[in-house]
Design a protein around this motif. Structure first.
Motif: not given
Length: 346
Positions: A91-108, A155-165
Motif C-alpha cells: 500500500h506504499n507508493s514505492l510498490a510501483s517502482l522497479p526493483l532496480s530504481a529503489i535506492r537507500g534514499k527511498h527507504l530512508a 541507518r536503522k531506527p533505534k530499538l526501544p529499551r527492553g521492557r522491565t515490567r
C-alpha cells in the motif's frame, strides 16, 4: 552512452542508452549519483547482463513482494506477521517502482515517515528486514545478481529499551484468585506454568501431551521461536499445574463396550487447547478484572527469567531453560530487584 541532464532544483536526469535495449531514465538529487548509476549500468550491459537489467527494470517492488509472499513467506515461522508487513509495503507508493530504481534514499524517506507516524523502531526494522531479504532472494534465486540491496545504505531506527515490567506486590496472587473466582482454571494453570518455566506463549500453545513427561518432570519443545528444540525442566509447582489440567477434564473414560478404562488424552492432543490470541485476550480480561496496569502476558517470561537468576542459576543454566540464544538478549529480559541482593551483600 548515458546522458546527464539538469532538471529542476536538485534534480539530475540520467538517460541510459545501449543499442538493442530500450532507453532507461532515472532522476537523482545530485549529479554524482546520476553519473555513478549510469556508469554502473553501462558496465553491466557491456558484461552481457542486459537481459537481467531489463528484467529488473520491469519487476516492480509490489510484484516482487507478491512473488516473495508466495514462494518464501509460507515457510517462515512468522508467516502471518510477515504477510501483514508485506501488506503495508503493497500500500506504499514505492510498490510501483522497479526493483532496480529503489535506492537507500527511498527507504530512508520511508523510515522517517514511519517514525513521524509514531511507529515503533522495532516494527520499522522488521518492515525493512522484509525488503532486505527480498533483495537477497532476488539476487540469489531469481537471477538478478546485479541488484544492490538498498537497505544496506541506510541507518536503522533505534530499538526501544527492553521492557522491565515484573509482577509487583500481590499481582500474581490476585490474577490466580481471579481465575478461580471466574471459573477459568485453564488460564490459572497457564499463568503458573509460564511463570515457572519461562515458556513463550507460542510454545505453550503448541505443547502436546506427548511432549510432557510428568514422572521425569520434563517438557520437550520441538518447535521454538529460534528454530531449535529444547527440554525444559519442571518445578514441582509446574507439575502440579499440569496435573490440574488433567483434572479439568476427565482423565479416564470407560469404554462402553468392553468396560475397560482408556486414557482420554492422546499424545497428539493439545495440553491447553487454546489459541494464542485467546490466551492473550483472557489474560487481558483477568488483568483488568484485578485492576492491574501495564502488564502483558509476555511479561511473565521476564518474571520467570528473573526468578531463575534470583534462585542462583547462572547465565548458561538460565539460557538452557529459557532458550535464549544471545547473552545480550537474555540480559534484556532479566531485571533483578536490587532489594533481593541485599542479603548477599551483607
Amino acid at each position: 552512452m548515458a546522458q546527464i541532464r539538469k532538471g529542476g532544483p536538485r534534480q539530475y536526469q540520467a538517460r541510459g542508452r545501449i543499442k538493442g535495449y530500450p532507453e532507461v531514465v532515472r532522476t537523482f538529487s545530485s549529479r554524482s549519483e546520476a553519473v555513478q548509476w549510469a556508469a554502473q549500468r553501462e558496465r553491466l550491459m557491456l558484461q552481457g547482463l542486459g537481459d537481467t537489467l531489463q528484467e529488473a527494470d520491469k519487476l516492480t517492488l509490489g510484484n516482487a513482494l507478491i512473488r516473495y509472499s508466495q514462494e518464501i513467506t509460507p515457510f517462515k515461522k512468522s508467516a502471518s506477521s510477515e504477510r501483514n508487513r508485506i501488506n503495508v509495503w503493497l500500500h506504499n507508493s514505492l510498490a510501483s517502482l522497479p526493483l532496480s530504481a529503489i535506492r537507500g534514499k527511498h527507504l530512508a524517506e520511508y523510515r522517517d515517515s514511519r517514525i513521524l507516524a509514531s511507529i515503533g523502531g522495532n516494527t520499522i526494522r522488521l518492515e525493512l528486514a522484509v525488503i532486505s531479504h527480498l533483495y537477497e532472494v532476488a539476487r540469489k534465486d531469481w537471477g538478478l545478481e546485479h541488484l544492490v540491496n538498498p537497505t544496506k545504505n541506510i541507518r536503522k531506527p533505534k530499538l526501544p529499551r527492553g521492557r522491565t515490567r515484573r509482577l509487583y506486590g500481590g499481582e500474581e496472587t490476585a490474577l490466580l484468585r481471579w481465575c478461580v473466582q471466574n471459573g477459568n482454571l485453564r488460564l490459572r494453570s497457564i499463568i503458573i506454568i509460564a511463570i515457572e518455566t519461562a515458556m513463550r506463549r507460542g510454545e505453550l500453545v503448541g505443547l502436546k501431551w506427548g511432549d510432557v513427561n510428568l514422572p521425569s518432570r520434563m517438557v520437550y519443545l520441538d518447535d521454538t521461536k529460534n528454530g531449535e528444540s529444547r527440554t525444559v525442566p519442571l518445578s514441582s509447582r509446574a507439575v502440579d499445574a499440569l496435573e490440574s489440567i488433567t483434572s479439568i477434564n476427565d482423565i479416564l473414560t470407560i469404554a462402553s463396550t468392553s468396560g475397560t478404562f482408556k486414557p482420554a488424552r492422546n499424545k497428539e492432543e493439545s495440553v491447553f487447547s487454546m489459541h494464542a490470541d485467546t490466551i492473550s485476550a483472557n489474560f487481558s480480561k483477568a488483568r483488568k478484572g484485578c485492576g492491574i496496569e501495564g502488564l502483558t502476558f509476555h511479561d511473565l517470561r521476564h518474571e520467570a527469567t528473573s526468578r531463575l537468576f534470583e534462585k542462583g542459576f547462572n547465565m548458561i543454566e538460565v539460557a538452557t531453560i529459557t532458550g535464549h540464544k544471545s547473552m545480550q538478549m537474555l540480559k534484556r529480559y532479566t531485571h533483578l530487584r536490587p532489594s533481593d541482593l541485599l542479603e548477599r551483600l551483607g
